[in-house]
Design a protein around this motif. Sequence first.
Motif, PDB file in Angstrom:
ATOM      1  N   VAL B 106       9.250   1.185   3.237  1.00 35.13           N
ATOM      2  CA  VAL B 106       8.091   2.077   3.115  1.00 35.13           C
ATOM      3  C   VAL B 106       7.274   1.764   1.859  1.00 35.13           C
ATOM      4  O   VAL B 106       6.042   1.741   1.894  1.00 35.13           O
ATOM      5  N   VAL B 109       4.986  -1.203   2.324  1.00 33.41           N
ATOM      6  CA  VAL B 109       3.835  -0.840   3.164  1.00 33.41           C
ATOM      7  C   VAL B 109       2.874   0.048   2.369  1.00 33.41           C
ATOM      8  O   VAL B 109       1.649  -0.101   2.461  1.00 33.41           O
ATOM      9  N   TRP B 110       3.426   0.934   1.581  1.00 29.38           N
ATOM     10  CA  TRP B 110       2.589   1.835   0.757  1.00 29.38           C
ATOM     11  C   TRP B 110       1.737   1.005  -0.216  1.00 29.38           C
ATOM     12  O   TRP B 110       0.549   1.254  -0.394  1.00 29.38           O
ATOM     13  N   GLN B 111       2.357   0.004  -0.813  1.00 22.18           N
ATOM     14  CA  GLN B 111       1.621  -0.866  -1.744  1.00 22.18           C
ATOM     15  C   GLN B 111       0.560  -1.679  -1.006  1.00 22.18           C
ATOM     16  O   GLN B 111      -0.584  -1.787  -1.461  1.00 22.18           O
ATOM     17  N   ALA B 113      -0.878  -0.904   1.699  1.00 21.56           N
ATOM     18  CA  ALA B 113      -1.924   0.012   2.186  1.00 21.56           C
ATOM     19  C   ALA B 113      -2.951   0.297   1.100  1.00 21.56           C
ATOM     20  O   ALA B 113      -4.122   0.554   1.390  1.00 21.56           O
ATOM     21  N   ASN B 116      -5.158  -2.781   1.240  1.00 21.31           N
ATOM     22  CA  ASN B 116      -5.904  -2.905   2.498  1.00 21.31           C
ATOM     23  C   ASN B 116      -6.184  -1.490   2.991  1.00 21.31           C
ATOM     24  O   ASN B 116      -5.420  -0.921   3.765  1.00 21.31           O
ATOM     25  N   ARG B 117      -7.281  -0.943   2.531  1.00 15.25           N
ATOM     26  CA  ARG B 117      -7.525   0.484   2.760  1.00 15.25           C
ATOM     27  C   ARG B 117      -8.086   0.790   4.148  1.00 15.25           C
ATOM     28  O   ARG B 117      -8.258   1.932   4.511  1.00 15.25           O
ATOM     29  N   ALA B 118      -8.376  -0.275   4.912  1.00 10.58           N
ATOM     30  CA  ALA B 118      -8.921  -0.039   6.256  1.00 10.58           C
ATOM     31  C   ALA B 118      -7.823   0.017   7.309  1.00 10.58           C
ATOM     32  O   ALA B 118      -8.060   0.436   8.437  1.00 10.58           O
ATOM     33  N   ALA B 119      -6.646  -0.415   6.918  1.00 13.04           N
ATOM     34  CA  ALA B 119      -5.575  -0.498   7.911  1.00 13.04           C
ATOM     35  C   ALA B 119      -4.883   0.843   8.095  1.00 13.04           C
ATOM     36  O   ALA B 119      -4.883   1.689   7.201  1.00 13.04           O
ATOM     37  N   HIS B 120      -4.290   1.026   9.264  1.00 12.92           N
ATOM     38  CA  HIS B 120      -3.349   2.123   9.455  1.00 12.92           C
ATOM     39  C   HIS B 120      -2.070   1.739   8.717  1.00 12.92           C
ATOM     40  O   HIS B 120      -1.679   0.566   8.719  1.00 12.92           O
ATOM     41  N   ALA B 121      -1.422   2.692   8.104  1.00 15.13           N
ATOM     42  CA  ALA B 121      -0.144   2.410   7.450  1.00 15.13           C
ATOM     43  C   ALA B 121       0.825   3.482   7.922  1.00 15.13           C
ATOM     44  O   ALA B 121       0.654   4.654   7.599  1.00 15.13           O
ATOM     45  N   VAL B 122       1.801   3.085   8.712  1.00 16.14           N
ATOM     46  CA  VAL B 122       2.673   4.079   9.341  1.00 16.14           C
ATOM     47  C   VAL B 122       4.147   3.734   9.147  1.00 16.14           C
ATOM     48  O   VAL B 122       4.502   2.590   8.855  1.00 16.14           O
ATOM     49  N   ASN B 123       4.945   4.762   9.342  1.00 20.43           N
ATOM     50  CA  ASN B 123       6.391   4.624   9.212  1.00 20.43           C
ATOM     51  C   ASN B 123       6.991   4.799  10.600  1.00 20.43           C
ATOM     52  O   ASN B 123       6.933   5.877  11.169  1.00 20.43           O
ATOM     53  N   PRO B 127       4.875   5.694  15.887  1.00 23.77           N
ATOM     54  CA  PRO B 127       3.567   5.864  15.233  1.00 23.77           C
ATOM     55  C   PRO B 127       2.737   4.574  15.251  1.00 23.77           C
ATOM     56  O   PRO B 127       1.508   4.623  15.335  1.00 23.77           O
ATOM     57  N   ARG B 130       1.092   4.344  18.525  1.00 23.54           N
ATOM     58  CA  ARG B 130      -0.003   5.317  18.589  1.00 23.54           C
ATOM     59  C   ARG B 130      -1.225   4.796  17.821  1.00 23.54           C
ATOM     60  O   ARG B 130      -2.361   4.945  18.248  1.00 23.54           O
TER      61      ARG B 130
END
Lengths: 459, 716
Positions: B106, B109-111, B113, B116-123, B127, B130
């Motif tokens: 996580v 991915v958090w880093q 995200a 890359n602020r346009a991407a979806h970042a999910v756990n 999700p 979706r």
Amino acid sequence: MTRPHRSIGRRWSRVTGPRRRPDRGRPHAVYLAIGFPPAAKSSAYRMRETANRLYAQGWDVTVLTIRRESWEREFGLDHSLSAGVHPAIRIVEVPLERAELDTEVRHFSRARSLDPAAWATRARHEHLTTFPEPSFGGWAPALTEAVLRLHSSDPADLLVTTCAPYVTLAPTWALWEKHRVPYVVDFRDGWSIDVVNGVEAFPPGSIAGRWESRVLGAALEVWTVNDPIARHYRERHPAIAGRVHVVRNGYDDDSVPTGARTPDPVAGLRFGYLGTITFPVPLLAAVLAGWRTARAADPLLGNATFELRGHIGAGAAREDNAYAEMLRAAAGDGVRFGGPVPKAGVAAVYGGWDALVFIVTGGRYMTSGKVYEAYASGLPVVSAHEVEHDASDVLAGSPLWTGAVGADADRLATSFRTAARLAVTATPEQRAATRAGATRFARAAQLDPAIRRVTGAVT
Amino acid sequence: MTRVLIVSTGVPGRPGVLADALRQLAAAGARVTLATGAAAGKVTLADGAAAVHGVRTAAKLPGPDKREHAGAVKGRKLWLRARHDPVLGALARTADVLVALDPHAVHTVWQFARRNRAAHAVNGLTPALRAVAERAAAPGRHRLRRVLRAGPSPAVAAEALGERAGRLLERVARKGAGRRVLRDPRGRRAWRLLLGAPLLGDERRIRWTERVAGRLLELSLPAEAGAVRAVAARHTRDTGAGADHLEAAAHAEFAAGRIPVFLREAAAAQLALADAALARDDLAETTRRFAKVIPLLFNRAVHFDSLGSPSARDPYGYLAGLHTSATGRALAAPRGRRVPAAAPPPGRPRRLLFLTHTNVYFLTEIMARYRARPDVEVRHLELTADDGAALLTKQTGRLIRHQLGGAPDYGDALRDVFAADLAWADTVVVDWCLGHAAMLATLDPGTARVIVRLHSYEAFTVFPHLLDLSRVDDLVFVSEPLREFATAVVPRLRQPGAPRTPVVTNAVRLDRYRLPKPPDARFALGLVGVSAIAKDPRWAFRVLRELRRHDERYHLVLIGKELDAGPNPVAAAYHQRYAADVADLEGRGALHRAGQTDDVPGALAGVGVILSSSVRESFHLGLVEGAASGAVPVVRNWPFFAGQRAGAGSIFPAGWVVDDPDAAVRRILAETATEPIWRAAGAAAAAHALAAWDWSVTAGQYDELILGDPGPVSGR
């Protein structure tokens, strides 16, 4: 009794139904039901019918729950459930949500991202310092404020609170303390009894124990889903023994198939399980092993399929946990996981199967709601649970039940084979008799007497 | 096309679920790369399901990151590797959906995200599916988002700056903890100030404290090391890490033979965590934390293997944290009894139950007396006689848990042990106020009267704090100093509803000690029982050495079990000095070790002066026996109780008690100046001892205590 009702205002996350109740002189019941439709939760069935039966017996009903978006993180939403809620029932959503089920990583703090498990532990600890319930305790102040605010806008004559979560006891008590609004606690599985392991969940002197004792002490009635739980409360709190009543879950008429499909052993018998998959992993392993054995040993089951429907996991683990992996690994044995079923589709799903598998954890204190549907479906039922289990008491009258054999794979295999035989040999009369035997468990038949009693006591 | 980057710490644990999700992602038109912390070759996926990329290994990290990697949490470890992997960086920058496959992925991915602020970042995979569906439903919106949210978050630069500053600070701190700085008192003061700084952060505070304390110990400055730890402890939030660090440091101090100066801070940290756990009804954690308090506050090295005790210096203050804590209060909460103790029904003998655990020495005369009486029926429940009961006495954790309201099975087990005898008894006498007394008090005694006797050392243990005093009618002390001390240590004894606290001295037949003494006994000093450091035989050695300067005929006889080599380093340090003294004095013929004997009266016949050199005693039976034998008693004003209203002088005639070795020498020289003087002084002491403490006198007091009217409990 006529009085003008005030609007409950706009400071809510969402209100479905009238903000201002029509002035028809009906008493007002607030129903504190976290998990009310459209939450796709098993408890939502009972909640929906409780609200409907209250309305049917002359109450204006305001349901207080949390915002529906939060259920998206858990098991999702089932709008077909909401369709069955009487349109006059007002549903007020409080802006609360379960942060630990959030899967949007951008919402996470740095600390949470670094160690999600430690963050969750800290969050649970924080909840517990507010109210003794790990995942929901922190909601106590917001729920209390919401209930008191609702009462100040549109006074309640009765509060019906349903648990779990048990945090609803905090606002229930606050409304009683401040305004002496009589209340019913629909305890369902109870709090101080661990229905899975059959032991005391916490001692009377603990914080939870003191809460339970205090709230139950002043309750108008306490409802539980079976006799063993009711007995537990009567023994633990002798002073309220006369106020503890059993209100079983029962089944909804629209959840059972109207007819039975004709089994086709040549094309393959269809076995099915419908329900939330939360029972112990070894129990599922035993069921799958029993299924494999039965399928290999019995030509009648040679090309049979076993479909499981329902919810697996929540949050990040949704459909991604040990159960999901086991089910996928069993695909070669005709096992298939088909995902959740909306309430409106339940009867059709049952109608597409030749026999049911009923899997549930716990023992004599556990019933589950699905057992009534299984009984009322008129289909043969394979039971995968302890022999001494309240579900056994429910199913005992069914001629199409193979009996409880515990979690032994070989004995479960025998049950599967018996169910296969029953599926192809059961006569329409036997199926009709089974359905008739189950009618006493219709949900309305369970709830109506209880609501009538409470109505009589309050109005 | 949607680009999906799935990050996994190792080999994915649920390959079936993953394969299924990859199939669904492919069907949705997504191109997937799985970045794994394991070697890429270890991940087996169906052909074309996803590209697999192995994250750069830790071995290839630059120095500072490699050092940090070694001690980092798993989530941080993966990120330290990922951020130096250019291929992965490029994948993350162009991804539309970033997915963490397990909890330790996580943070990475958090880093990503934040970069890359346009991407979806999910756990999680569901999700992710979706998110892919959502992007497919509104591709234009997400294309626009990529334009509007280009470039990393400003927080990334801020974090990088903070990280550099932190590492610089670490370098400075490492150099600042050098020996040269720490040898200088100004350097040590500066460190204490720094480690108490509010914004330092607990993790860094603990780490630096340990570094500085370690260096100070290397420099043989243990008190300074302790002071540093105490300062840090006072400024550390109530976290498990802070408390555990202090606990470990305290035990390291004990192991090194020192009493930690930050003992109370270490205990307070554990108590705070116990209280926090109690507030959330977590009785297991409360018990665990409180169990850690016991070896800190009640450590035997602190109270028994040292010549001083912080509890003796400040009986209430030392345990104030315990008394004010929620856990302490919960443990002390009175459960009460349904009915008060009642007099036995007439027409049958009184039923008397003695409850003991191992030590029955001080009950010998008492039990014999009541066994001989026809109007009394006696039962003796010795807990070690039954294996099951003996096991229960060792389970202090379960006792604590039970006192907090949990462990009903333990309560059931205790009921099995005690219920029958408790139902039978009119009066229960519990000797020694230890765990067995607390165990008994978990049961409502019904109409039985409960008498518990506290001798001495129990007051320095946790057990009086676990004893439900509402189920005790009389807490008996063997001397006034102990009563005064215990009521300060256990403040509940002064509160309404507390048991009576009578003082009845030990039961002993003193007449058998009256044997003729030979003339040369005049110069024989005697000390009975030296097995505990509290007896402080080295004080007697000082007296002896001083006496021998006046007359070489003076010598010392040690009667009883020897001091052992030391159960812990603190005791061992004393023992080492004691052994050296013994060797020296024996070499000069000034010391004789009589050892353990069954004939104490015989051994005392050769003693002319009996000493009590102890730092703490309840009554000092050995001294009284010596006095009864006709030896001249010389009693050190027991330091543990010297500051109290009632000290040794509250038990013995004023002339017997001395404040220091010089006073002892003066008294001995005066009372042994001639044989007639010595014999007269000895006879007076013997007469006093027999008149005051002989069983012929005290038996009546025991009758009154044990057979008397139960009466209402009224404190004193």
